[in-house]
Design a protein around this motif. Structure first.
Motif, PDB file in Angstrom:
ATOM      1  N   LEU A 103       0.832  -1.216   0.000  1.00 33.89           N
ATOM      2  CA  LEU A 103       0.000   0.000   0.000  1.00 33.89           C
ATOM      3  C   LEU A 103       0.866   1.266   0.000  1.00 33.89           C
ATOM      4  CD1 LEU A 103      -2.878  -1.018   2.439  1.00 33.89           C
ATOM      5  CD2 LEU A 103      -2.980  -0.771  -0.050  1.00 33.89           C
ATOM      6  N   PHE A 104       1.975   1.214   0.737  1.00 35.27           N
ATOM      7  CA  PHE A 104       2.886   2.367   0.760  1.00 35.27           C
ATOM      8  C   PHE A 104       3.485   2.615  -0.622  1.00 35.27           C
ATOM      9  CE2 PHE A 104       7.137   4.211   1.428  1.00 35.27           C
ATOM     10  CZ  PHE A 104       6.758   5.394   2.052  1.00 35.27           C
ATOM     11  N   GLN A 105       3.893   1.542  -1.308  1.00 34.32           N
ATOM     12  CA  GLN A 105       4.461   1.699  -2.645  1.00 34.32           C
ATOM     13  C   GLN A 105       3.398   2.174  -3.636  1.00 34.32           C
ATOM     14  OE1 GLN A 105       7.558   1.755  -3.243  1.00 34.32           O
ATOM     15  NE2 GLN A 105       8.160   1.024  -1.234  1.00 34.32           N
ATOM     16  N   LEU A 106       2.169   1.680  -3.488  1.00 32.06           N
ATOM     17  CA  LEU A 106       1.073   2.143  -4.325  1.00 32.06           C
ATOM     18  C   LEU A 106       0.824   3.625  -4.099  1.00 32.06           C
ATOM     19  CD1 LEU A 106      -1.151   1.452  -6.362  1.00 32.06           C
ATOM     20  CD2 LEU A 106      -2.621   0.884  -4.413  1.00 32.06           C
ATOM     21  N   LEU A 107       0.884   4.056  -2.852  1.00 32.03           N
ATOM     22  CA  LEU A 107       0.720   5.477  -2.524  1.00 32.03           C
ATOM     23  C   LEU A 107       1.838   6.305  -3.145  1.00 32.03           C
ATOM     24  CD1 LEU A 107      -1.052   7.461  -0.962  1.00 32.03           C
ATOM     25  CD2 LEU A 107       0.419   7.090   1.015  1.00 32.03           C
ATOM     26  N   ASN A 108       3.062   5.780  -3.124  1.00 32.51           N
ATOM     27  CA  ASN A 108       4.182   6.475  -3.781  1.00 32.51           C
ATOM     28  C   ASN A 108       3.932   6.623  -5.275  1.00 32.51           C
ATOM     29  OD1 ASN A 108       5.829   7.034  -1.616  1.00 32.51           O
ATOM     30  ND2 ASN A 108       6.962   5.125  -1.771  1.00 32.51           N
ATOM     31  N   PHE A 109       3.435   5.555  -5.905  1.00 28.60           N
ATOM     32  CA  PHE A 109       3.135   5.593  -7.335  1.00 28.60           C
ATOM     33  C   PHE A 109       2.051   6.635  -7.626  1.00 28.60           C
ATOM     34  CE2 PHE A 109       0.700   4.010 -11.023  1.00 28.60           C
ATOM     35  CZ  PHE A 109       1.695   4.102 -11.986  1.00 28.60           C
ATOM     36  N   LEU A 110       0.991   6.638  -6.832  1.00 26.26           N
ATOM     37  CA  LEU A 110      -0.075   7.622  -7.013  1.00 26.26           C
ATOM     38  C   LEU A 110       0.439   9.043  -6.786  1.00 26.26           C
ATOM     39  CD1 LEU A 110      -3.069   5.763  -5.334  1.00 26.26           C
ATOM     40  CD2 LEU A 110      -2.646   6.106  -7.780  1.00 26.26           C
ATOM     41  N   ASN A 111       1.384   9.199  -5.884  1.00 25.20           N
ATOM     42  CA  ASN A 111       1.995  10.508  -5.638  1.00 25.20           C
ATOM     43  C   ASN A 111       2.756  10.992  -6.871  1.00 25.20           C
ATOM     44  OD1 ASN A 111       2.791  12.809  -4.231  1.00 25.20           O
ATOM     45  ND2 ASN A 111       4.571  11.788  -3.337  1.00 25.20           N
ATOM     46  N   VAL A 112       3.462  10.082  -7.531  1.00 25.71           N
ATOM     47  CA  VAL A 112       4.193  10.436  -8.757  1.00 25.71           C
ATOM     48  C   VAL A 112       3.204  10.871  -9.845  1.00 25.71           C
ATOM     49  CG1 VAL A 112       5.605   9.505 -10.644  1.00 25.71           C
ATOM     50  CG2 VAL A 112       6.206   9.002  -8.264  1.00 25.71           C
ATOM     51  N   VAL A 113       2.118  10.114 -10.014  1.00 21.03           N
ATOM     52  CA  VAL A 113       1.107  10.449 -11.011  1.00 21.03           C
ATOM     53  C   VAL A 113       0.471  11.800 -10.696  1.00 21.03           C
ATOM     54  CG1 VAL A 113      -1.135   9.770 -11.973  1.00 21.03           C
ATOM     55  CG2 VAL A 113       0.648   8.048 -11.626  1.00 21.03           C
ATOM     56  N   ALA A 114       0.103  12.009  -9.433  1.00 16.25           N
ATOM     57  CA  ALA A 114      -0.519  13.279  -9.032  1.00 16.25           C
ATOM     58  C   ALA A 114       0.446  14.446  -9.231  1.00 16.25           C
ATOM     59  CB  ALA A 114      -0.972  13.208  -7.574  1.00 16.25           C
ATOM     60  N   SER A 115       1.723  14.236  -8.938  1.00 22.79           N
ATOM     61  CA  SER A 115       2.719  15.305  -9.145  1.00 22.79           C
ATOM     62  C   SER A 115       2.809  15.689 -10.615  1.00 22.79           C
ATOM     63  CB  SER A 115       4.092  14.863  -8.645  1.00 22.79           C
ATOM     64  OG  SER A 115       4.059  14.632  -7.266  1.00 22.79           O
ATOM     65  N   GLY A 116       2.769  14.682 -11.497  1.00 21.72           N
ATOM     66  CA  GLY A 116       2.792  14.959 -12.933  1.00 21.72           C
ATOM     67  C   GLY A 116       1.585  15.773 -13.363  1.00 21.72           C
ATOM     68  N   LEU A 117       0.410  15.425 -12.848  1.00 26.07           N
ATOM     69  CA  LEU A 117      -0.808  16.181 -13.185  1.00 26.07           C
ATOM     70  C   LEU A 117      -0.744  17.610 -12.667  1.00 26.07           C
ATOM     71  CD1 LEU A 117      -3.510  13.436 -12.536  1.00 26.07           C
ATOM     72  CD2 LEU A 117      -2.754  14.329 -14.756  1.00 26.07           C
ATOM     73  N   VAL A 118      -0.221  17.783 -11.457  1.00 26.90           N
ATOM     74  CA  VAL A 118      -0.094  19.134 -10.894  1.00 26.90           C
ATOM     75  C   VAL A 118       0.876  19.963 -11.731  1.00 26.90           C
ATOM     76  CG1 VAL A 118       0.800  20.428  -8.908  1.00 26.90           C
ATOM     77  CG2 VAL A 118      -0.776  18.519  -8.553  1.00 26.90           C
ATOM     78  N   MET A 119       1.995  19.348 -12.151  1.00 26.59           N
ATOM     79  CA  MET A 119       2.953  20.085 -12.989  1.00 26.59           C
ATOM     80  C   MET A 119       2.321  20.476 -14.321  1.00 26.59           C
ATOM     81  SD  MET A 119       6.707  18.466 -12.268  1.00 26.59           S
ATOM     82  CE  MET A 119       6.289  16.737 -12.330  1.00 26.59           C
ATOM     83  N   TRP A 120       1.519  19.581 -14.904  1.00 23.40           N
ATOM     84  CA  TRP A 120       0.848  19.883 -16.172  1.00 23.40           C
ATOM     85  C   TRP A 120      -0.115  21.066 -16.000  1.00 23.40           C
ATOM     86  CZ3 TRP A 120       1.296  18.893 -21.156  1.00 23.40           C
ATOM     87  CH2 TRP A 120       0.235  19.201 -21.994  1.00 23.40           C
ATOM     88  N   LYS A 121      -0.916  21.021 -14.917  1.00 27.14           N
ATOM     89  CA  LYS A 121      -1.866  22.108 -14.682  1.00 27.14           C
ATOM     90  C   LYS A 121      -1.143  23.423 -14.407  1.00 27.14           C
ATOM     91  CE  LYS A 121      -5.956  20.714 -15.351  1.00 27.14           C
ATOM     92  NZ  LYS A 121      -6.687  21.284 -16.463  1.00 27.14           N
ATOM     93  N   ALA A 122      -0.040  23.364 -13.686  1.00 33.22           N
ATOM     94  CA  ALA A 122       0.742  24.582 -13.425  1.00 33.22           C
ATOM     95  C   ALA A 122       1.277  25.152 -14.734  1.00 33.22           C
ATOM     96  CB  ALA A 122       1.883  24.286 -12.458  1.00 33.22           C
ATOM     97  N   LEU A 123       1.748  24.287 -15.623  1.00 31.25           N
ATOM     98  CA  LEU A 123       2.232  24.734 -16.923  1.00 31.25           C
ATOM     99  C   LEU A 123       1.100  25.359 -17.734  1.00 31.25           C
ATOM    100  CD1 LEU A 123       4.836  24.846 -18.536  1.00 31.25           C
ATOM    101  CD2 LEU A 123       4.307  22.596 -19.440  1.00 31.25           C
ATOM    102  N   CYS A 124      -0.102  24.775 -17.618  1.00 34.20           N
ATOM    103  CA  CYS A 124      -1.277  25.354 -18.290  1.00 34.20           C
ATOM    104  C   CYS A 124      -1.547  26.767 -17.784  1.00 34.20           C
ATOM    105  CB  CYS A 124      -2.518  24.487 -18.059  1.00 34.20           C
ATOM    106  SG  CYS A 124      -2.511  22.914 -18.937  1.00 34.20           S
ATOM    107  N   LEU A 125      -1.445  26.958 -16.472  1.00 34.95           N
ATOM    108  CA  LEU A 125      -1.685  28.289 -15.890  1.00 34.95           C
ATOM    109  C   LEU A 125      -0.606  29.287 -16.294  1.00 34.95           C
ATOM    110  CD1 LEU A 125      -2.865  27.317 -12.301  1.00 34.95           C
ATOM    111  CD2 LEU A 125      -4.240  28.371 -14.095  1.00 34.95           C
TER     112      LEU A 125
END
Length: 148
Positions: free
Chosen positions: A18-40
């Motif tokens: 579960l911890f590793q899955l959470l790390n993976f989801l954190n990486v995915v979420a970070s990528g989405l946040v960076m994309w949205k920041a670039l959009c802004l």
């Protein structure tokens, strides 16, 4: 080969997985946040695109070069052409024969040669995309942080 990997996953236990899955989801979420920041920052819904002809990622949904410009009264008028098109874009314009500069959404400020081929390959071969995601997921799952 797979037996060793399964043994590693079992050794992690439920909490470790579960911890590793959470790390993976954190990486995915970070990528989405960076994309949205670039959009802004770029004030664009699509700040990075891949031009299919040369495979270079660029920044606007449709990238065409201005090949001719003139001023009528106080308005700048533009004629554009896509790199992979045999003629100018006159046939694409609806109504006026030239684009008004206010119709231009943005301009290219840089490019990374050949990097877009990765995106093109993943679109042409979806198995490559799934293999890459699976490899990243397995890497994150099996490579725990041993510093704690």
């Amino acid at each position: 080969m797979f037996g060793e990997e399964i043994a590693k996953i079992r050794k992690l236990g439920v909490h470790g997985v579960l911890f590793q899955l959470l790390n993976f989801l954190n990486v995915v979420a970070s990528g989405l946040v960076m994309w949205k920041a670039l959009c802004l920052v770029t004030n664009s819904e699509s700040p990075i695109v891949v031009v299919l002809s040369p495979g270079d990622p660029l920044g606007t949904p449709i990238v065409h070069r201005v090949i001719e410009s003139h001023t009528s009264n106080t308005t700048q008028l533009l004629l554009t052409k896509g790199d992979n098109n045999p003629t100018d874009d006159f046939f694409l314009y609806k109504g006026p024969q030239w684009l008004d500069s206010r119709q231009i959404v943005g301009k290219v400020v840089g490019f990374l040669p050949y990097l877009g081929y990765v995106t093109i390959a993943m679109n042409d071969f979806p198995q490559l995309k799934y293999a890459l995601l699976g490899t990243v997921g397995a890497f994150l799952l099996l490579n725990r942080d041993h510093s704690s």
